[in-house]
Design a protein around this motif. Structure first.
Motif, short mmCIF file in Angstrom:
data_model
loop_
_atom_site.label_atom_id
_atom_site.label_comp_id
_atom_site.label_asym_id
_atom_site.label_seq_id
_atom_site.Cartn_x
_atom_site.Cartn_y
_atom_site.Cartn_z
N GLN A 148 0.34 1.81 -12.81
CA GLN A 148 0.43 1.71 -11.34
C GLN A 148 1.54 0.76 -10.89
N GLN B 65 -18.36 -3.43 7.01
CA GLN B 65 -18.29 -4.86 6.69
C GLN B 65 -18.66 -5.61 7.96
N HIS C 223 -15.34 1.50 6.75
CA HIS C 223 -14.62 2.15 5.64
C HIS C 223 -15.23 3.52 5.37
N VAL D 105 -4.48 -5.75 -8.03
CA VAL D 105 -5.35 -4.55 -8.08
C VAL D 105 -4.60 -3.41 -8.78
N SER E 200 2.58 2.04 -3.28
CA SER E 200 1.73 2.36 -4.43
C SER E 200 1.55 3.87 -4.41
N ASN F 262 -10.41 9.01 -5.28
CA ASN F 262 -9.02 8.85 -4.87
C ASN F 262 -8.12 9.56 -5.87
N PRO G 21 -11.71 -9.47 2.35
CA PRO G 21 -11.97 -9.24 0.92
C PRO G 21 -13.42 -8.83 0.69
N GLN G 22 -13.59 -7.83 -0.17
CA GLN G 22 -14.94 -7.25 -0.31
C GLN G 22 -15.91 -8.18 -1.03
N TYR H 59 -10.01 3.83 6.94
CA TYR H 59 -10.35 2.43 7.26
C TYR H 59 -10.12 2.19 8.76
N HIS I 281 0.84 -1.21 0.00
CA HIS I 281 0.00 0.00 0.00
C HIS I 281 0.87 1.25 0.00
N VAL J 174 -6.98 -7.70 5.20
CA VAL J 174 -8.31 -7.12 4.97
C VAL J 174 -9.34 -8.24 4.94
N ALA K 276 -2.67 -9.97 -3.99
CA ALA K 276 -3.98 -9.49 -4.46
C ALA K 276 -3.91 -7.99 -4.74
N LEU K 277 -3.21 -7.26 -3.89
CA LEU K 277 -3.08 -5.82 -4.11
C LEU K 277 -2.22 -5.54 -5.34
P1 NDP Z 1 -11.61 -5.66 -4.30
O1 NDP Z 1 -11.29 -5.69 -5.74
O2 NDP Z 1 -13.00 -5.98 -3.89
O3 NDP Z 1 -11.25 -4.23 -3.67
C1 NDP Z 1 -10.08 -3.58 -4.03
C2 NDP Z 1 -9.98 -2.38 -3.17
O4 NDP Z 1 -8.73 -1.81 -3.47
C3 NDP Z 1 -11.02 -1.32 -3.41
O5 NDP Z 1 -11.58 -0.96 -2.18
C4 NDP Z 1 -10.25 -0.12 -3.94
O6 NDP Z 1 -10.61 1.06 -3.29
C5 NDP Z 1 -8.86 -0.44 -3.51
N1 NDP Z 1 -7.84 0.03 -4.43
C6 NDP Z 1 -7.94 0.28 -5.73
N2 NDP Z 1 -6.78 0.73 -6.20
C7 NDP Z 1 -5.95 0.74 -5.17
C8 NDP Z 1 -4.60 1.13 -5.01
N3 NDP Z 1 -3.89 1.61 -6.01
N4 NDP Z 1 -4.05 1.03 -3.79
C9 NDP Z 1 -4.76 0.58 -2.74
N5 NDP Z 1 -6.04 0.21 -2.83
C10 NDP Z 1 -6.61 0.29 -4.03
O7 NDP Z 1 -10.56 -6.59 -3.64
P2 NDP Z 1 -10.41 -7.25 -2.21
O8 NDP Z 1 -11.35 -6.72 -1.20
O9 NDP Z 1 -10.38 -8.72 -2.45
O10 NDP Z 1 -8.96 -6.75 -1.88
C11 NDP Z 1 -7.88 -6.90 -2.81
C12 NDP Z 1 -6.79 -6.02 -2.34
O11 NDP Z 1 -7.27 -4.68 -2.39
C13 NDP Z 1 -6.42 -6.31 -0.88
O12 NDP Z 1 -5.37 -7.17 -0.77
C14 NDP Z 1 -6.14 -4.95 -0.32
O13 NDP Z 1 -4.79 -4.72 -0.19
C15 NDP Z 1 -6.76 -3.97 -1.29
N6 NDP Z 1 -7.84 -3.30 -0.59
C16 NDP Z 1 -8.82 -4.02 0.04
C17 NDP Z 1 -9.66 -3.41 0.88
C18 NDP Z 1 -10.62 -4.23 1.68
O14 NDP Z 1 -11.00 -3.78 2.76
N7 NDP Z 1 -11.04 -5.39 1.24
C19 NDP Z 1 -9.65 -1.93 1.05
C20 NDP Z 1 -8.64 -1.26 0.26
C21 NDP Z 1 -7.76 -1.94 -0.49
P3 NDP Z 1 -11.49 2.16 -4.05
O15 NDP Z 1 -12.82 1.55 -4.24
O16 NDP Z 1 -11.52 3.30 -3.14
O17 NDP Z 1 -10.78 2.49 -5.33
#
Ligand code: NDP
Length: 514
Positions: A448, A274, A227, A441, A193, A234, A296-297, A207, A190, A294, A437-438
């Protein structure tokens, strides 16, 4: 009270108060002082001058050991969706219900004068002045943190501060710690990035990170994570832009927040939760008390329930932002801490800091004072300025009736038993899954991943060679190619080592932006 029978702070600019000493004695000329003749020594009797100097000498209070540099504003929270099926928190009881709040945003590692655009997590704290006490959300702009063992917090933070010998930021200390405590990897992903350098406080999410419990009227509870999603979208700086801004306007985020509110462009956040039942939590793939993970959403969807809007600047930075005192232990009926060990340690540490910085009566400072509080057993102490509960007895007296409001506690929900043990989480391959996973993302947005590699390389190049090598291996555990790409970029970028200090032969100065 001073002239005109008003508290000093209530004079408006439009009024013309009489200038006085601190005891209210009028002074004709604030620049004059008393001495013997025109060239003789000063007189100790000159209370105006001594009052002025002695107060000036005491203007500084200890800065926060973390989150020292920050900015904030007042606002309000409004419930937008009915969530009465999952909570009994009074503030969340009805759609449309509004609660006053103050928020403070900050960087973590830098000192009070450090640049706002440093690569660092951001603190995202909100105090809600609810009918049932102040409820503080002491959050970050990242959903995870570098550690999950509370003992490591001071140790880790030291590595982000200055080298004890050189007093310089030290990339070797930084990466030495991270590469030998690889549970940090998810947060490192994080941090490096572009979200590690937010464009402004308005353009980032918040968060809870730590897991909390929300109780229900039927006596059951759920585990929750909160959240706050920025409604501004962003927006981030690149590493280069952040460095440039650090030089041009180190207070950029502070200014951006103040100006936007002054211009009536009120920033807002959509607030979501959540929810996991205790039964779900038990079967969940991830330990819900592990702050490096986290939920996962796709497994635990976000449920919107409110909106936070900041709409009023403070009148006085020191009184209202420097002295605002947040704590994860400032809770209200319906919300309880979980057994997350980092949260448990924070419950102690934040009020401990406030007692050190602000004094035992920190809750009496106007910005921290709840709408109503009555605890006459808290007596005296430095700066007891709220009347000290007058003649109320300071013990549970049969001569003083009080109302005791029943508060449902969910203590019976969790039954903990076991031997007292010394504990430390182990690092396992599972710790790299969410980091990967990140990484994926980041791959969804062109550029990125490339930025990530160059953000790491630009920083890691300043560390000693063996630390660099260990760090490449750490990134290879996320993704083989990532490790190799970082190595390539770092080694081709790395300027020739210089010796900064004894024992730091290959350590170079920490880059400005971190
Ligand atoms: P999802 O695809 O459901 O969610 C991805 C999340 O990542 C979104 O909330 C998005 O936030 C955020 N995101 C998008 N681009 C970036 C970035 N450049 N840097 C950081 N965060 C970003 O996936 P999952 O919930 O399965 O999580 C996958 C990965 O996303 C995790 O490993 C985690 O690191 C990261 N993430 C997860 C969150 C969670 O609570 N589940 C929260 C934030 C990040 P937005 O909608 O604001 O763009």
């Amino acid at each position: 009270m001073v002239a005109d029978d008003k508290p000093a702070s209530t004079f408006k600019y439009s009024e013309k108060p009489v200038y006085t000493t601190s005891n209210g004695c009028p002074v004709e000329n604030p620049e004059e002082y008393q001495r013997v003749g025109q060239n003789g020594p000063l007189l100790l009797q000159d209370f105006h001058l001594i009052d002025l100097l002695a107060h000036f000498d005491r203007e500084r209070i200890p800065e926060r050991v973390v989150h020292a540099k920050g900015a904030g504003a007042y606002g309000e929270f409004e419930v937008t969706h009915d969530i009465s099926d999952i909570t009994e928190i009074d503030m969340l009881s009805n759609v449309g219900k509004k609660t006053s709040a103050i928020a403070r945003f900050s960087t973590v590692g830098g000192e009070k004068g450090s640049p706002d655009t440093a690569r660092d997590p951001r603190g995202f704290s909100v105090k809600f002045y609810t009918e049932e006490g102040n409820w503080d959300w002491v959050y970050n702009n990242t959903p995870v943190f570098f550690l999950r063992d509370p003992t490591k917090f001071p140790l880790f933070i030291h590595t982000q501060k200055r080298n004890p010998q050189t007093n310089l930021k030290d990339a070797t200390m930084f990466w030495d710690y991270l590469s030998t405590h690889q549970e940090s990897i998810h947060q490192v992903m994080h941090l490096f990035s572009d979200r590690g350098t937010p464009y402004s406080y308005r353009h980032m999410n918040g968060y809870s990170g730590n897991t909390h419990k929300w109780t229900k009227p039927d006596g059951t509870f759920n585990y929750v994570q909160v959240h706050l999603k920025t409604d501004q979208g962003n927006k981030t700086f690149t590493n280069e832009e952040a460095g440039k801004m650090a030089a041009e306007n180190p207070d950029w985020n502070t200014q951006d927040l103040f100006d936007s509110i002054q211009n009536k462009e009120y920033p807002s956040w959509t607030v979501c939760v959540q929810v996991l039942s205790p039964e779900q939590a038990e079967k969940f793939r991830w330990n819900i008390f592990d702050l490096t993970k986290v939920w996962p959403q796709k497994d635990v969807p976000l449920r919107p329930f409110g909106k936070l809007t900041l709409n009023k600047n403070v009148e006085n930075y020191f009184a209202e932002i420097e002295q605002v005192a947040f704590s994860p232990s400032h809770l209200v009926p319906g919300v309880e801490p979980s057994a997350d060990p980092v949260l448990q340690s924070r419950l102690f540490s934040y009020p401990d800091t406030h007692r050190h910085r602000l004094g035992v009566n920190y809750q009496q400072i106007p910005v921290n004072a709840p709408l109503r509080a009555f605890n006459p057993y808290h007596r005296d102490g430095a700066m007891a300025v709220n009347g000290n509960y007058g003649a109320n007895p300071n013990y549970p007296s049969s001569y003083r009736s009080m109302t005791y409001k029943p508060v449902k506690a969910s203590q019976q929900h969790e039954k903990w038993a076991g031997a007292a043990v010394s504990y430390l989480f182990e690092v396992t391959p599972e710790d790299f899954v969410q980091a990967k996973a990140l990484w994926d993302v980041l791959g969804r947005t062109p550029g990125q991943q490339d930025n990530f590699i160059s953000n790491v390389a630009g920083h890691l190049g300043a560390a000693k060679k063996d630390t660099r090598e260990r760090t490449y291996e750490m990134f290879s555990n996320v993704d083989k190619e990532l490790g190799a790409s970082i190595k390539k970029a770092t080694e081709s970028d790395a300027p020739a080592p210089t010796s900064q200090a004894a024992g730091q032969a290959e350590s170079r100065q920490f880059p400005q932006t971190v």
